[in-house]
Design an enzyme around this catalytic site. Structure first.
Site, PDB file in Angstrom:
ATOM      1  CB  CYS A   1      31.432  19.447  38.787  1.00 23.58           C
ATOM      2  SG  CYS A   1      31.115  21.854  38.358  1.00 23.58           S
TER       3      CYS A   1
ATOM      4  CG  HIS B   1      34.431  20.506  42.320  1.00 24.76           C
ATOM      5  ND1 HIS B   1      34.656  19.712  41.672  1.00 24.76           N
ATOM      6  CD2 HIS B   1      33.739  21.358  41.965  1.00 24.76           C
ATOM      7  CE1 HIS B   1      34.698  20.387  40.478  1.00 24.76           C
ATOM      8  NE2 HIS B   1      34.026  21.663  40.689  1.00 24.76           N
TER       9      HIS B   1
ATOM     10  CD  GLU C   1      36.500  16.925  44.061  1.00 21.84           C
ATOM     11  OE1 GLU C   1      35.000  16.649  43.941  1.00 21.84           O
ATOM     12  OE2 GLU C   1      36.118  17.706  42.401  1.00 21.84           O
TER      13      GLU C   1
HETATM   14  N1  GLN Z   1      32.451  23.502  32.873  1.00 18.13           N
HETATM   15  C1  GLN Z   1      30.747  23.479  33.604  1.00 18.13           C
HETATM   16  C2  GLN Z   1      30.950  25.261  33.958  1.00 18.13           C
HETATM   17  O1  GLN Z   1      31.800  26.093  33.464  1.00 18.13           O
HETATM   18  C3  GLN Z   1      31.566  22.702  34.940  1.00 18.13           C
HETATM   19  C4  GLN Z   1      32.784  22.830  35.539  1.00 18.13           C
HETATM   20  C5  GLN Z   1      33.538  21.886  36.497  1.00 18.13           C
HETATM   21  O2  GLN Z   1      33.260  20.834  36.122  1.00 18.13           O
HETATM   22  N2  GLN Z   1      34.170  22.428  37.147  1.00 18.13           N
HETATM   23  O3  GLN Z   1      29.999  24.852  34.413  1.00 18.13           O
END
Ligand code: GLN
Length: 555
Positions: free
Chosen positions: A386, A523, A525
């Site tokens: 992410c 994600h 995970e």
């Molecule tokens: N801050 C980034 C976004 O909002 C990444 C978010 C995250 O890593 N969950 O896109």
């Protein structure tokens, strides 16, 4: 009607009620029952999405895009059930729903009260979580009540489950109460009094537990169990000792050995096959016999609270279980890498792999970018998740594609090269503004939940995942499509894009340039489980092992 297994907690919080519920779920599932686990949170926030990870730990995201309590992560890791939005609700949601009904006049002018209106609403939410009346109705719904008996805020939940058990009649419900039996060092004794009081408190509310799970730092001897049994009016075998263990994945067996699942099935009038612990035992034997230890540097912000990376650290452990290795995770504070401290940066070379997890906000991002640059230039296996992907794209843009000052508009709205930005920002900029497909707009401004995306052939991503990926999202910012061709020309491989808007899902470096460099917008995970592992994490750990072997070889 499904059977209900209610799990309450006493004495103190943080005893591992979520893991206990998940472990019971695992045992019941292994007896052939279809289970689901519901978590009721007594706080007023509508969901934990807006709560600080320092306060609340990780926000777990379900397939259908709900931002939930991290206990749902345990449920999905221990059982094969997949949670939905309806598996987690809060006091905030209950009141919200009741107040809306009240405004619509659905209560026909009656005085709206905690009992029966709030408590009825809670029961309806529980039935919905158990998928009652749908083809997916479960055999057993495990319902975990957040908080501790005696809390004012959890009272309506306690009253609701009491009523529900009464309503459904004999053998419809089973109550499990998790308590603490502290060891008092100065007396050299385990103390049962807090447990006695906690059970009394529960009885005052009208709930008699069928089973006590007594947490202690050691196994609870016969004498103390007898005492608890006598004072809480429960048969000896219903007082179960849950001692501290080195791995949470030992808990299902521990509960099984004391016949917890058999007692529950008896209380619920279920005659089902014996539990089968083969997979859990296999897992433990893998855990006990690693061939090597790999060291991973996790460069993040919430480093002082590993609970905020719960699913991620578990996923790495799972990957270790499936690659005969023990994974040691060192949490490094990215802020400390920020200002030219070469020695600290150089220390990253001693790791077998580097990972930058998800995150929000500016703090520490430049340090993470330095760590990514180090991983790229020094050919250390890198996994970006992410934010860890967005920063990898920024790093590549700045140092390889020659886009000086490249950044995300989250960190620098005035960046000359906003290679990452809000979709609305960059679509406005190139005049091609489109509305998002419904699929990707599940959470309003946040891209939330699972989405199916094709993977481009010939990529490492394809070798890992196959032709498509179905993983969960939680982010607002996206790689700017206007920069894709420049990034590609400079050698970045965009391995997967969303089908409609062509949003970047996965990037990687070609194998000719780097042994293992993969970053993903989603994600992964959230879908790793100890029994099945996860292809991306396994591939990452395998790369770490290879680096270690190569280092041993050259030493
Ligand atoms: N801050 C980034 C976004 O909002 C990444 C978010 C995250 O890593 N969950 O896109």
């Amino acid at each position: 009607m499904p059977k209900f297994l209610f799990v309450t907690g006493g004495v103190v919080s943080s005893l591992g009620k979520g893991i206990a519920s998940a472990s019971l779920g695992a045992l019941l599932e292994s007896r052939g029952l279809k289970v689901t686990i519901i978590k009721m949170d007594p706080y007023l926030n509508v969901d934990p999405g807006t709560m600080s990870p320092f306060q609340h730990g990780e926000v777990f995201v379900t397939e259908d895009g709900a931002e939930t309590d991290l206990d749902l992560g345990h449920y999905e890791r221990f059982t094969d059930s997949r949670s939905r939005k309806s598996n987690n609700f809060t006091t905030g949601q209950i009141y919200d729903s009741v107040l809306r009904k009240e405004r619509r006049g659905e209560y026909l002018g009656k005085t709206v009260q905690v009992i029966p209106h709030i408590t009825n609403e809670i029961q309806d939410f529980i039935l919905r979580g158990a998928r009652v009346g749908t083809p997916e109705e479960v055999d057993v719904a495990i319902v975990e009540v957040g908080g501790t008996v005696g809390d004012i805020e959890s009272l309506p939940f306690m009253e609701a489950i009491r009523q529900l058990s009464l309503r459904n009649g004999r053998q419809s419900s089973c109550f499990v109460h998790l308590t603490l039996v502290p060891f008092i060092a100065s007396a050299g004794e385990l103390k049962t009094k807090p447990t006695q009081h906690s059970v009394q408190k529960l009885r005052e509310i009208g709930i008699s537990p069928n089973l006590l799970l007594c947490r202690a730092d050691r196994p609870i001897p016969q004498d103390e169990r007898e005492k608890i049994s006598l004072f809480s009016n429960l048969p000896m075998e219903a007082v179960i000792s849950v001692a501290d263990v080195d791995s949470i994945y030992r808990i299902p067996r521990m509960l099984w050995e004391q016949k917890a699942d058999a007692l529950i099935c008896e209380a619920l009038g279920l005659s089902v096959p014996e539990a089968n612990l083969r997979e859990w035992d296999q897992l433990i034997s893998r855990l006990e016999n690693p061939q090597r230890t790999v060291r991973i540097a996790m460069v993040g912000k919430y480093v002082d609270l590993t609970e905020s990376y719960k699913s991620l650290s578990e996923a790495l452990i799972h990957a270790g279980l499936h690659t005969e290795s023990r994974v040691q995770i060192d949490y490094l504070d990215s802020e400390l890498l920020q200002d030219g401290d070469v020695q600290r940066l150089e220390a990253l070379a001693s790791y077998d792999a580097i990972l930058v997890p998800g995150g929000f906000g500016l703090r520490g991002t430049e340090g993470k970018i330095r760590a990514i640059q180090f991983a790229r230039e020094r050919r250390i296996p890198y996994l970006g998740i992410c934010l860890g992907m967005q920063l990898a794209v920024i790093e590549f843009a700045r140092h390889v594609a020659g886009l000086a000052g490249a950044n995300s508009t989250e960190f620098n709205p005035a960046s000359p090269h906003p290679v990452v930005g809000l979709i609305t920002e960059w679509q406005d900029a190139d005049g091609s503004r489109q509305t998002r497909s419904e699929e990707s707009d599940l959470g309003g401004t946040m891209r939330l939940g699972a989405q199916r995306c094709p993977i481009h052939p010939g990529t490492r991503a394809q070798r890992i995942y196959g032709n498509e990926v179905y993983e969960r999202h939680r982010h607002r910012y996206e790689v700017n499509n206007a920069y894709k061709s420049r990034l590609r020309d400079a050698g970045l491989v965009i391995a997967s894009e969303t089908p409609v808007e062509q949003l970047v899902e996965m990037v990687e470096l070609p194998e000719s340039v780097h042994p293992w460099f993969v970053a993903v917008q989603f994600h992964p995970e959230f879908t790793s489980t100890p029994r099945r592992g996860h292809p991306l994490f396994q591939s990452f750990i395998t790369a770490a092992i290879e680096r270690q072997k190569a280092k041993e070889h050259s030493a």
